[in-house]
Design a protein around this motif. Sequence first.
Motif, PDB file in Angstrom:
ATOM      1  N   GLN A 501       0.838  -1.192   0.000  1.00 13.98           N
ATOM      2  CA  GLN A 501       0.000   0.000   0.000  1.00 13.98           C
ATOM      3  C   GLN A 501       0.874   1.243   0.000  1.00 13.98           C
ATOM      4  O   GLN A 501       2.065   1.185   0.314  1.00 13.98           O
ATOM      5  N   THR A 502       0.260   2.367  -0.345  1.00 16.74           N
ATOM      6  CA  THR A 502       0.943   3.646  -0.238  1.00 16.74           C
ATOM      7  C   THR A 502      -0.012   4.662   0.362  1.00 16.74           C
ATOM      8  O   THR A 502      -1.234   4.580   0.154  1.00 16.74           O
ATOM      9  N   LEU A 503       0.530   5.594   1.124  1.00 16.39           N
ATOM     10  CA  LEU A 503      -0.294   6.642   1.709  1.00 16.39           C
ATOM     11  C   LEU A 503      -0.659   7.622   0.607  1.00 16.39           C
ATOM     12  O   LEU A 503       0.214   8.184  -0.055  1.00 16.39           O
ATOM     13  N   PHE A 504      -1.960   7.844   0.409  1.00 11.44           N
ATOM     14  CA  PHE A 504      -2.391   8.597  -0.767  1.00 11.44           C
ATOM     15  C   PHE A 504      -3.410   9.664  -0.390  1.00 11.44           C
ATOM     16  O   PHE A 504      -4.330   9.437   0.390  1.00 11.44           O
ATOM     17  N   VAL A 505      -3.192  10.857  -0.956  1.00 14.71           N
ATOM     18  CA  VAL A 505      -4.152  11.946  -0.905  1.00 14.71           C
ATOM     19  C   VAL A 505      -4.423  12.343  -2.348  1.00 14.71           C
ATOM     20  O   VAL A 505      -3.553  12.210  -3.208  1.00 14.71           O
ATOM     21  N   ALA A 506      -5.625  12.818  -2.634  1.00 13.09           N
ATOM     22  CA  ALA A 506      -5.966  13.183  -4.013  1.00 13.09           C
ATOM     23  C   ALA A 506      -4.984  14.214  -4.555  1.00 13.09           C
ATOM     24  O   ALA A 506      -4.743  15.251  -3.945  1.00 13.09           O
ATOM     25  N   MET A 507      -4.378  13.888  -5.691  1.00  9.16           N
ATOM     26  CA  MET A 507      -3.422  14.770  -6.367  1.00  9.16           C
ATOM     27  C   MET A 507      -3.811  14.819  -7.836  1.00  9.16           C
ATOM     28  O   MET A 507      -3.868  13.777  -8.479  1.00  9.16           O
ATOM     29  N   TRP A 508      -4.115  16.004  -8.336  1.00  6.36           N
ATOM     30  CA  TRP A 508      -4.539  16.108  -9.726  1.00  6.36           C
ATOM     31  C   TRP A 508      -3.487  15.495 -10.633  1.00  6.36           C
ATOM     32  O   TRP A 508      -2.297  15.719 -10.449  1.00  6.36           O
ATOM     33  N   PRO A 509      -3.922  14.667 -11.570  1.00  2.70           N
ATOM     34  CA  PRO A 509      -5.295  14.499 -12.067  1.00  2.70           C
ATOM     35  C   PRO A 509      -6.010  13.258 -11.533  1.00  2.70           C
ATOM     36  O   PRO A 509      -6.984  12.828 -12.139  1.00  2.70           O
ATOM     37  N   PRO A 513     -13.174  11.361  -4.300  1.00  3.03           N
ATOM     38  CA  PRO A 513     -13.511  12.267  -3.187  1.00  3.03           C
ATOM     39  C   PRO A 513     -12.976  11.795  -1.844  1.00  3.03           C
ATOM     40  O   PRO A 513     -12.496  12.584  -1.047  1.00  3.03           O
ATOM     41  N   ARG A 514     -13.042  10.502  -1.570  1.00  2.00           N
ATOM     42  CA  ARG A 514     -12.562  10.022  -0.267  1.00  2.00           C
ATOM     43  C   ARG A 514     -11.048  10.223  -0.126  1.00  2.00           C
ATOM     44  O   ARG A 514     -10.546  10.341   0.989  1.00  2.00           O
ATOM     45  N   ASP A 515     -10.314  10.264  -1.245  1.00  2.00           N
ATOM     46  CA  ASP A 515      -8.870  10.474  -1.170  1.00  2.00           C
ATOM     47  C   ASP A 515      -8.534  11.897  -0.730  1.00  2.00           C
ATOM     48  O   ASP A 515      -7.452  12.138  -0.199  1.00  2.00           O
ATOM     49  N   HIS A 516      -9.471  12.812  -0.974  1.00  2.00           N
ATOM     50  CA  HIS A 516      -9.277  14.186  -0.512  1.00  2.00           C
ATOM     51  C   HIS A 516      -9.762  14.361   0.924  1.00  2.00           C
ATOM     52  O   HIS A 516      -9.072  14.936   1.763  1.00  2.00           O
ATOM     53  N   PHE A 530      -7.318   5.067 -13.468  1.00  2.00           N
ATOM     54  CA  PHE A 530      -7.152   6.522 -13.538  1.00  2.00           C
ATOM     55  C   PHE A 530      -8.445   7.171 -13.076  1.00  2.00           C
ATOM     56  O   PHE A 530      -9.386   7.358 -13.832  1.00  2.00           O
ATOM     57  N   ASN A 531      -8.503   7.524 -11.806  1.00  2.00           N
ATOM     58  CA  ASN A 531      -9.723   8.045 -11.209  1.00  2.00           C
ATOM     59  C   ASN A 531      -9.537   9.515 -10.870  1.00  2.00           C
ATOM     60  O   ASN A 531      -8.755   9.874 -10.010  1.00  2.00           O
ATOM     61  N   ARG A 532     -10.261  10.393 -11.563  1.00  2.00           N
ATOM     62  CA  ARG A 532     -10.143  11.832 -11.322  1.00  2.00           C
ATOM     63  C   ARG A 532     -11.485  12.413 -10.874  1.00  2.00           C
ATOM     64  O   ARG A 532     -11.797  13.571 -11.111  1.00  2.00           O
ATOM     65  N   SER A 533     -12.288  11.575 -10.218  1.00  2.00           N
ATOM     66  CA  SER A 533     -13.642  12.005  -9.908  1.00  2.00           C
ATOM     67  C   SER A 533     -13.691  13.129  -8.875  1.00  2.00           C
ATOM     68  O   SER A 533     -14.692  13.830  -8.783  1.00  2.00           O
ATOM     69  N   TYR A 534     -12.639  13.305  -8.083  1.00  2.00           N
ATOM     70  CA  TYR A 534     -12.672  14.429  -7.153  1.00  2.00           C
ATOM     71  C   TYR A 534     -12.513  15.752  -7.897  1.00  2.00           C
ATOM     72  O   TYR A 534     -13.089  16.757  -7.505  1.00  2.00           O
TER      73      TYR A 534
END
Length: 539
Positions: A501-509, A513-516, A530-534
């Motif tokens: 696993q890796t620690l992940f926060v939403a980063m464009w692109p 939403p849960r990653d943010h 490739f999930n850019r839904s946030y």
Amino acid sequence: MARLRSIVPGGMALAALAASEHTPMEPSYQAASDNAFHVFNAIHSAGRQWGSSVIHNGFSLYPAAVPRGTVLYHGGRQAEPPSEPEWLAFEIEHAENFGRSWRERPRPPPMHRPDGVDNAEGPQKPLMPPHEGHPEPGHPGPPRRQVGYLHTYVATRDLNMLYIDGMSAGKTDLGTLDSQDLLLRGKSTTDNGFMDERERANDLCDIVTAWGYDGLVRDEIGFEVIQCDFDNGLEQVSSLQTFYEEDRLSEHGLSTFQWARAAGQRYDGIGGNRLNIDFSSMVSGFFFPINISSTTDERPDLIRLAAASELDLKDIKDYLQDISTQPRRFTVHWQGVVDMIVARYADRFALMGSENTSVTQFISELESLTLAYVDASGIKNNDGGHDHEAQNETEAAMNRCSDHYLLPVLIDQEHWSIEDDLIYTSLQAVMDDICYILYTMRSTFYTYLREDERFQGQINLDGDKGALEDAFEVSRPLLQSLMQTLAWTTWIRPKVCAPDQTLFVAMWPIGAPRDHWHPGCRTVEELGRFNRSYWDDRP
């Protein structure tokens, strides 16, 4: 890229048959290569609490600077600045433990001296003599009042320091004091006991001030300075009497936690640009052809300077004196080079070496680490490369891999010191081993595929599963053995996320939403699309 050749005579061992004069021992490229993994780890751990605590027997000494404007702290029994060598702490909590005040006889501390006598000052005996109302440990006398002070100082100029690596402020018989007592002072650690910090500080200051230093930097539960002269380069900002323990609302026991937490915040470095280490002037026992074996059968892992002869240690000290009296260099920040290497390989190797990793994960990581250096046009048959042309390309790729993270430092190679050359030799040897194992494992997979009678020349992950699994069973032990040799301290540090696993926060692109809103550990499957839904409303 051509490998460096030795420009310094190989370190000469004690010339027992010399007719008259002893020939001083010098650094050896062979020793730097033989001890390459130790040198790598020493550089990686320098000035960092985690690595210095794990690899606590230091072998290296570095000229360093505490920059002008740095704030340092002292805890003691007097409001005035000390008139003799004393210690300074980089953290408030560290100093506070030596400036406590109480009205009654102090409660028994958690630590004890090696001779069994309670050390009423905690883990480190303050560098000041006992005075009226504060008798020697072991002679507590009647209940007494003790007043403590917390001093704050600011450096009015750059302070020249000799940094002694490992946990060199640890008063133990494990080898933590070897570089100070045996190498610098030239006397047995046990001459006057491990806790004899007053004599140790005076001796060390007599030695290093003659070389142009203001003091020394050491590590225990937090980094500290032995400042030899408080009237030179320091300004006292404040001296505040501390509260009596009996007048505080909080339990004193919490201070141990707070001290440990403050030290733990420096696991990755002292921070705040408060200690600049001159790696280009590093002097290490690992650079010399000396005996560094353990002196204790029960702890073969504890390599020791104590295993070297007195004459060898004197030669290293003389060499250190020569380096210390030369201008500071700061030519190459070698720790930055080592950090890039560890950042590239540590987590990937942890996953590859895990007993829970899959064949697919292993191959994915292996190709990520190797294909970046392979020119596919040089391997025409695409079967792993065992014809002459393909083998040449594999060797070229291996060299590209070995040299890659050392490329940035070569721009200033003409300005390198001998110490820079020695460090380069060590790091090159480490990278050569890493890359050799990586490409050996890659070749192993293709060898097993080619020997599988079902192999048709094109890789089929389903059809070739048996061959790939066989190659995996051979390759993973190679990787695990390499990891044992590298012995990076990062692998025994608890991780936030599992190896896969890796620690992940939403980063464009990318990022849902849960990653943010709720960053956390994500698996390869979760990040495989490739999930850019946030970031927008499109799926």
